[in-house]
Write a protein that holds these residues in place. Structure first.
Motif, PDB file in Angstrom:
ATOM      1  N   CYS A   1      -0.051   4.208  22.985  1.00 23.60           N
ATOM      2  CA  CYS A   1       1.401   4.161  23.158  1.00 23.60           C
ATOM      3  C   CYS A   1       2.064   3.102  22.281  1.00 23.60           C
ATOM      4  N   ASP A   2       1.287   2.183  21.721  1.00 21.05           N
ATOM      5  CA  ASP A   2       1.846   1.157  20.839  1.00 21.05           C
ATOM      6  C   ASP A   2       1.583   1.463  19.357  1.00 21.05           C
ATOM      7  N   SER A   3       1.457   2.729  19.026  1.00 18.19           N
ATOM      8  CA  SER A   3       1.172   3.132  17.648  1.00 18.19           C
ATOM      9  C   SER A   3       2.244   2.659  16.671  1.00 18.19           C
ATOM     10  N   LEU A   4       3.500   2.716  17.075  1.00 16.79           N
ATOM     11  CA  LEU A   4       4.569   2.274  16.179  1.00 16.79           C
ATOM     12  C   LEU A   4       4.417   0.785  15.876  1.00 16.79           C
ATOM     13  N   GLN A   5       4.131  -0.006  16.898  1.00 13.16           N
ATOM     14  CA  GLN A   5       3.929  -1.436  16.684  1.00 13.16           C
ATOM     15  C   GLN A   5       2.713  -1.688  15.794  1.00 13.16           C
ATOM     16  N   LYS A   6       1.697  -0.875  15.937  1.00 13.82           N
ATOM     17  CA  LYS A   6       0.517  -1.018  15.077  1.00 13.82           C
ATOM     18  C   LYS A   6       0.857  -0.725  13.623  1.00 13.82           C
ATOM     19  N   SER A   7       1.770   0.198  13.385  1.00 13.92           N
ATOM     20  CA  SER A   7       2.176   0.480  12.007  1.00 13.92           C
ATOM     21  C   SER A   7       2.957  -0.708  11.437  1.00 13.92           C
ATOM     22  N   TYR A   8       3.775  -1.369  12.273  1.00 14.73           N
ATOM     23  CA  TYR A   8       4.481  -2.578  11.835  1.00 14.73           C
ATOM     24  C   TYR A   8       3.484  -3.694  11.529  1.00 14.73           C
ATOM     25  N   GLN A   9       2.450  -3.795  12.358  1.00 20.74           N
ATOM     26  CA  GLN A   9       1.433  -4.815  12.134  1.00 20.74           C
ATOM     27  C   GLN A   9       0.676  -4.543  10.840  1.00 20.74           C
ATOM     28  N   LEU A  10       0.435  -3.279  10.533  1.00 24.54           N
ATOM     29  CA  LEU A  10      -0.221  -2.923   9.280  1.00 24.54           C
ATOM     30  C   LEU A  10       0.608  -3.430   8.098  1.00 24.54           C
ATOM     31  N   ALA A  11       1.920  -3.216   8.145  1.00 25.78           N
ATOM     32  CA  ALA A  11       2.796  -3.699   7.072  1.00 25.78           C
ATOM     33  C   ALA A  11       2.708  -5.218   6.953  1.00 25.78           C
ATOM     34  N   ALA A  12       2.724  -5.921   8.082  1.00 25.31           N
ATOM     35  CA  ALA A  12       2.619  -7.382   8.065  1.00 25.31           C
ATOM     36  C   ALA A  12       1.265  -7.833   7.526  1.00 25.31           C
ATOM     37  N   ASP A  13       0.206  -7.106   7.877  1.00 27.19           N
ATOM     38  CA  ASP A  13      -1.131  -7.437   7.375  1.00 27.19           C
ATOM     39  C   ASP A  13      -1.210  -7.283   5.860  1.00 27.19           C
ATOM     40  N   ILE A  14      -0.543  -6.291   5.334  1.00 24.28           N
ATOM     41  CA  ILE A  14      -0.543  -6.074   3.886  1.00 24.28           C
ATOM     42  C   ILE A  14       0.221  -7.199   3.185  1.00 24.28           C
ATOM     43  N   VAL A  15       1.358  -7.609   3.759  1.00 25.81           N
ATOM     44  CA  VAL A  15       2.103  -8.740   3.192  1.00 25.81           C
ATOM     45  C   VAL A  15       1.208  -9.969   3.163  1.00 25.81           C
ATOM     46  N   SER A  16       0.502 -10.224   4.259  1.00 26.12           N
ATOM     47  CA  SER A  16      -0.408 -11.380   4.326  1.00 26.12           C
ATOM     48  C   SER A  16      -1.513 -11.262   3.282  1.00 26.12           C
ATOM     49  N   TRP A  17      -2.049 -10.060   3.118  1.00 28.73           N
ATOM     50  CA  TRP A  17      -3.115  -9.853   2.141  1.00 28.73           C
ATOM     51  C   TRP A  17      -2.621 -10.223   0.744  1.00 28.73           C
ATOM     52  N   PHE A  18      -1.419  -9.771   0.396  1.00 26.09           N
ATOM     53  CA  PHE A  18      -0.869 -10.101  -0.920  1.00 26.09           C
ATOM     54  C   PHE A  18      -0.619 -11.602  -1.053  1.00 26.09           C
ATOM     55  N   SER A  19      -0.029 -12.212  -0.053  1.00 23.90           N
ATOM     56  CA  SER A  19       0.405 -13.597  -0.176  1.00 23.90           C
ATOM     57  C   SER A  19      -0.716 -14.613   0.000  1.00 23.90           C
ATOM     58  N   GLN A  20      -1.786 -14.271   0.701  1.00 18.44           N
ATOM     59  CA  GLN A  20      -2.833 -15.242   0.977  1.00 18.44           C
ATOM     60  C   GLN A  20      -4.049 -15.114   0.076  1.00 18.44           C
ATOM     61  N   SER A  21      -4.102 -14.087  -0.750  1.00 18.89           N
ATOM     62  CA  SER A  21      -5.234 -13.934  -1.659  1.00 18.89           C
ATOM     63  C   SER A  21      -5.188 -15.041  -2.704  1.00 18.89           C
ATOM     64  N   LYS A  22      -6.334 -15.648  -2.956  1.00 12.01           N
ATOM     65  CA  LYS A  22      -6.408 -16.786  -3.879  1.00 12.01           C
ATOM     66  C   LYS A  22      -6.662 -16.371  -5.321  1.00 12.01           C
ATOM     67  N   GLY A  23      -7.378 -15.310  -5.536  1.00 16.08           N
ATOM     68  CA  GLY A  23      -7.729 -14.893  -6.888  1.00 16.08           C
ATOM     69  C   GLY A  23      -7.012 -13.614  -7.263  1.00 16.08           C
ATOM     70  N   PRO A  24      -7.583 -12.898  -8.220  1.00 17.53           N
ATOM     71  CA  PRO A  24      -7.007 -11.608  -8.594  1.00 17.53           C
ATOM     72  C   PRO A  24      -7.063 -10.636  -7.413  1.00 17.53           C
ATOM     73  N   LEU A  25      -6.109  -9.750  -7.376  1.00 15.84           N
ATOM     74  CA  LEU A  25      -6.040  -8.737  -6.324  1.00 15.84           C
ATOM     75  C   LEU A  25      -6.638  -7.443  -6.854  1.00 15.84           C
ATOM     76  N   TYR A  26      -7.579  -6.895  -6.108  1.00 19.66           N
ATOM     77  CA  TYR A  26      -8.237  -5.655  -6.512  1.00 19.66           C
ATOM     78  C   TYR A  26      -7.791  -4.518  -5.611  1.00 19.66           C
ATOM     79  N   VAL A  27      -7.446  -3.393  -6.227  1.00 23.41           N
ATOM     80  CA  VAL A  27      -6.982  -2.237  -5.470  1.00 23.41           C
ATOM     81  C   VAL A  27      -8.057  -1.765  -4.493  1.00 23.41           C
ATOM     82  N   GLU A  28      -9.320  -1.907  -4.866  1.00 21.61           N
ATOM     83  CA  GLU A  28     -10.404  -1.487  -3.970  1.00 21.61           C
ATOM     84  C   GLU A  28     -10.411  -2.285  -2.671  1.00 21.61           C
ATOM     85  N   ASP A  29     -10.048  -3.565  -2.751  1.00 27.96           N
ATOM     86  CA  ASP A  29      -9.977  -4.400  -1.551  1.00 27.96           C
ATOM     87  C   ASP A  29      -8.827  -3.955  -0.650  1.00 27.96           C
ATOM     88  N   LEU A  30      -7.718  -3.579  -1.250  1.00 23.44           N
ATOM     89  CA  LEU A  30      -6.587  -3.075  -0.472  1.00 23.44           C
ATOM     90  C   LEU A  30      -6.944  -1.733   0.163  1.00 23.44           C
TER      91      LEU A  30
END
Length: 117
Positions: A48-77
């Motif tokens: 029942c919280d699927s919509l909130q999980k989709s919002y969390q996915l977006a936030a997780d992706i923002v964190s992934w971009f902003s907290q990565s220390k080295g080059p970003l690889y599409v395979e990791d995403l």
């Protein structure tokens, strides 16, 4: 984006040059167009919280971009997207859309790095 040894990578630039709000809005827009995720949300495959999980996915992706220390690889995403879809929505996506979405997200982020919001 550069191609090194067959892997796509994004050269890291100053994170402060990128507005996290613009990145989040771009991510939300791309995810809203992803049929696999939208089906999972609409059918509540994540409960029942699927919509909130989709919002969390977006936030997780923002964190992934902003907290990565080295080059970003599409395979990791791609791995992040695959894991989140499986764990949050109990959904295995095998139609190639994870790779497409990851590539679009990387392009969008690179555009934000260059001030093309």
């Amino acid at each position: 984006m550069e191609n090194t040894s067959g892997r796509n990578r994004l050269t890291r630039q100053k994170p402060e040059a990128v507005s996290s709000h613009n990145v989040l809005e771009g991510i939300k827009l791309l995810l809203s167009q992803w049929n696999g995720l939208q089906m999972a949300v609409q059918n509540q495959w994540g409960g029942c919280d699927s919509l909130q999980k989709s919002y969390q996915l977006a936030a997780d992706i923002v964190s992934w971009f902003s907290q990565s220390k080295g080059p970003l690889y599409v395979e990791d995403l791609e791995t992040l997207l695959h894991e989140r879809m499986l764990l949050s929505f109990n959904t295995e996506i095998e139609d190639g859309s994870i790779e497409e979405v990851a590539e679009q997200l990387m392009i969008m982020y690179e555009e934000c790095l260059h001030g093309n919001n």
